[in-house]
Design a protein around this motif. Structure first.
Motif, mmCIF file in Angstrom:
data_model
loop_
_atom_site.group_PDB
_atom_site.id
_atom_site.type_symbol
_atom_site.label_atom_id
_atom_site.label_comp_id
_atom_site.label_asym_id
_atom_site.label_seq_id
_atom_site.Cartn_x
_atom_site.Cartn_y
_atom_site.Cartn_z
ATOM 1 N N LYS A 26 -12.805 -9.420 -0.466
ATOM 2 C CA LYS A 26 -13.207 -8.687 -1.663
ATOM 3 C C LYS A 26 -12.043 -8.569 -2.633
ATOM 4 C CE LYS A 26 -16.915 -6.127 0.445
ATOM 5 N NZ LYS A 26 -17.465 -4.827 0.743
ATOM 6 N N LEU A 27 -12.314 -8.920 -3.851
ATOM 7 C CA LEU A 27 -11.297 -8.909 -4.889
ATOM 8 C C LEU A 27 -11.202 -7.509 -5.484
ATOM 9 C CD1 LEU A 27 -12.253 -12.292 -6.573
ATOM 10 C CD2 LEU A 27 -10.449 -11.874 -4.926
ATOM 11 N N LYS A 28 -10.565 -6.620 -4.764
ATOM 12 C CA LYS A 28 -10.415 -5.241 -5.210
ATOM 13 C C LYS A 28 -9.038 -5.044 -5.819
ATOM 14 C CE LYS A 28 -11.303 -3.490 -1.202
ATOM 15 N NZ LYS A 28 -11.483 -2.548 -0.112
ATOM 16 N N ARG A 29 -8.987 -4.148 -6.786
ATOM 17 C CA ARG A 29 -7.704 -3.769 -7.356
ATOM 18 C C ARG A 29 -7.383 -2.367 -6.873
ATOM 19 N NH1 ARG A 29 -7.504 -6.028 -13.486
ATOM 20 N NH2 ARG A 29 -8.101 -8.133 -12.947
ATOM 21 N N GLY A 30 -6.153 -2.162 -6.587
ATOM 22 C CA GLY A 30 -5.731 -0.853 -6.122
ATOM 23 C C GLY A 30 -4.239 -0.834 -5.892
ATOM 24 N N ALA A 31 -3.807 0.225 -5.296
ATOM 25 C CA ALA A 31 -2.385 0.399 -5.031
ATOM 26 C C ALA A 31 -1.988 -0.388 -3.788
ATOM 27 C CB ALA A 31 -2.078 1.879 -4.833
ATOM 28 N N PRO A 32 -0.707 -0.650 -3.612
ATOM 29 C CA PRO A 32 -0.261 -1.263 -2.361
ATOM 30 C C PRO A 32 -0.546 -0.330 -1.187
ATOM 31 C CG PRO A 32 1.522 -1.188 -3.975
ATOM 32 C CD PRO A 32 0.373 -0.470 -4.556
ATOM 33 N N ILE A 78 0.648 1.641 0.796
ATOM 34 C CA ILE A 78 1.690 2.595 1.167
ATOM 35 C C ILE A 78 1.087 3.983 0.993
ATOM 36 C CG2 ILE A 78 3.985 3.478 0.622
ATOM 37 C CD1 ILE A 78 4.597 0.651 -0.498
ATOM 38 N N LEU A 79 1.114 4.774 2.035
ATOM 39 C CA LEU A 79 0.445 6.069 1.996
ATOM 40 C C LEU A 79 1.155 7.034 1.047
ATOM 41 C CD1 LEU A 79 -0.394 6.564 5.763
ATOM 42 C CD2 LEU A 79 -1.902 5.826 3.948
ATOM 43 N N GLU A 80 0.404 7.483 0.058
ATOM 44 C CA GLU A 80 0.864 8.499 -0.879
ATOM 45 C C GLU A 80 -0.281 9.462 -1.108
ATOM 46 O OE1 GLU A 80 2.493 6.793 -4.402
ATOM 47 O OE2 GLU A 80 3.984 5.619 -3.324
ATOM 48 N N TYR A 81 0.010 10.622 -1.585
ATOM 49 C CA TYR A 81 -1.010 11.671 -1.692
ATOM 50 C C TYR A 81 -1.935 11.488 -2.881
ATOM 51 C CZ TYR A 81 1.566 14.085 1.918
ATOM 52 O OH TYR A 81 2.167 14.401 3.102
ATOM 53 N N ASP A 82 -1.458 11.003 -3.998
ATOM 54 C CA ASP A 82 -2.291 10.957 -5.191
ATOM 55 C C ASP A 82 -3.083 9.662 -5.357
ATOM 56 O OD1 ASP A 82 -0.025 9.490 -5.549
ATOM 57 O OD2 ASP A 82 0.322 10.114 -7.621
ATOM 58 N N ILE A 83 -2.964 8.701 -4.450
ATOM 59 C CA ILE A 83 -3.673 7.426 -4.562
ATOM 60 C C ILE A 83 -4.860 7.441 -3.599
ATOM 61 C CG2 ILE A 83 -3.495 4.941 -4.276
ATOM 62 C CD1 ILE A 83 -0.533 5.200 -4.951
ATOM 63 N N SER A 84 -6.036 7.070 -4.135
ATOM 64 C CA SER A 84 -7.236 7.102 -3.296
ATOM 65 C C SER A 84 -7.754 5.707 -2.946
ATOM 66 C CB SER A 84 -8.341 7.888 -4.006
ATOM 67 O OG SER A 84 -8.688 7.238 -5.219
ATOM 68 N N GLN A 85 -7.403 4.682 -3.710
ATOM 69 C CA GLN A 85 -7.914 3.343 -3.450
ATOM 70 C C GLN A 85 -6.747 2.395 -3.153
ATOM 71 O OE1 GLN A 85 -10.211 1.673 -6.611
ATOM 72 N NE2 GLN A 85 -10.856 -0.069 -5.392
ATOM 73 N N TYR A 86 -6.789 1.822 -1.969
ATOM 74 C CA TYR A 86 -5.755 0.881 -1.527
ATOM 75 C C TYR A 86 -6.344 -0.515 -1.429
ATOM 76 C CZ TYR A 86 -3.114 5.000 -0.145
ATOM 77 O OH TYR A 86 -2.431 6.182 -0.150
#
Length: 112
Positions: free
Chosen positions: A48-54, A56-64
């Motif tokens: 799936k060609l999804k865009r999101g953050a790398p 790396i677990l962070e609190y303010d990111i919901s889509q990896y």
């Protein structure tokens, strides 16, 4: 976007198989390279060609993004480069020794 990538992957598979059925060694090698590139696009599309953050677990990111398809493609690229280079060296040696790259002439004659 997935549909475009699937169509492009299908075109690469089709042209790769067409080149595999040719009589010249170089076209056969190009066909194997095209099939491997089609497989790379297919693996990327299946992830799936999804865009999101790398991832790396962070609190303010919901889509990896999922790193597994990229890791599989990277491994596949390295393997296909090795296979393509091996096939090119073998084709060079065969064409120098037999002075032809035509598969029909390389088979020889049963009567000889």
């Amino acid at each position: 976007m997935e549909i475009i990538m699937s169509i492009l992957s299908g075109i690469l598979f089709t042209t790769g198989i067409y080149n595999l059925l040719q009589k010249q060694l170089l076209r056969i090698i190009i066909g194997t390279a095209l099939i491997s590139h089609g497989a790379h696009l297919f693996i990327l599309t299946m992830g799936k060609l999804k865009r999101g953050a790398p991832p790396i677990l962070e609190y303010d990111i919901s889509q990896y993004t999922d790193p597994l398809p990229q890791a599989l493609i990277l491994t596949s690229i390295v393997i296909s480069f090795g296979v393509t280079s091996l096939l090119l060296v073998l084709a060079y040696r065969v064409s120098k020794r037999n002075e032809t790259d035509n598969m029909d002439l390389l088979r020889g004659n049963e009567n000889e």
